[in-house]
Design an enzyme around this catalytic site. Sequence first.
Site, PDB file in Angstrom:
ATOM      1  NE  ARG A   7       7.296  73.370  -2.282  1.00 45.60           N
ATOM      2  CZ  ARG A   7       6.587  72.706  -3.345  1.00 45.60           C
ATOM      3  NH1 ARG A   7       6.735  72.819  -4.565  1.00 45.60           N
ATOM      4  NH2 ARG A   7       5.730  72.122  -2.199  1.00 45.60           N
ATOM      5  CD  GLU A  55       1.892  64.646  -6.394  1.00 52.43           C
ATOM      6  OE1 GLU A  55       2.534  64.718  -5.829  1.00 52.43           O
ATOM      7  OE2 GLU A  55       1.423  64.787  -7.655  1.00 52.43           O
ATOM      8  CD  GLU A  84       5.800  64.694  -2.483  1.00 49.79           C
ATOM      9  OE1 GLU A  84       5.017  65.075  -1.456  1.00 49.79           O
ATOM     10  OE2 GLU A  84       5.141  65.909  -3.833  1.00 49.79           O
TER      11      GLU A  84
END
Length: 207
Positions: free
Chosen positions: A66, A95, A99
């Site tokens: 991040r 998602e 992922e």
Amino acid sequence: MTTSGHRYEVTESQLGYQGRIIAVRRDQVSMPDGDVSQRDVVVHPGAVGVVALDEAGQVVLVHQYRHPVGGPLWELPAGILDVPGEPASLAAARELAEETALRAERFDVLVDVWSSPGMTDEAYRIFLARGLSEIPVAERHVAEHEEADMGLARVDLDEAVARVLRGEITNAMAVIGLLATVRSRADGFAGLRPTDTPWPGRPAHSG
């Protein structure tokens, strides 16, 4: 409007910044004391997250870089609502597949959150996914950007909560989702809501 009856009317609004995902809007808002005050709002499309819980009582976590915090965080599979009108439950399933290469037989609404209502309209809905199965290799999503470097782990739910309390899992969505899952498990998941439960935070994505 609040319980006092005052209407916080926007007397002027300007777009200060438009980025790839977020925007910043400057609103002039009437206050109860008769003054007008500026409020800067980070405009966000909203997001979904998934607590994927397997039959062994483990949750699936991703380890993702991040940039704003300068490093990787342990998180739930999650993503923004970037498909107009897509039901949140379908976004969550997408998602999860992209992922983690997993499908789920069942999704339930776990918790709805305003991420930081003093500065942004970002809302996210966290789902509990159960009945997990792996997607065949030939059908899996090809990761890109940060996701290409994403780590993946299955962690016992109680251990994941212990990591929250030790300060090892600090992503807000993950903290909320994991703690909510433990609380929900305590009553046999009886309080979970169906996926079509209205979502005032993002009504266009309810379902």
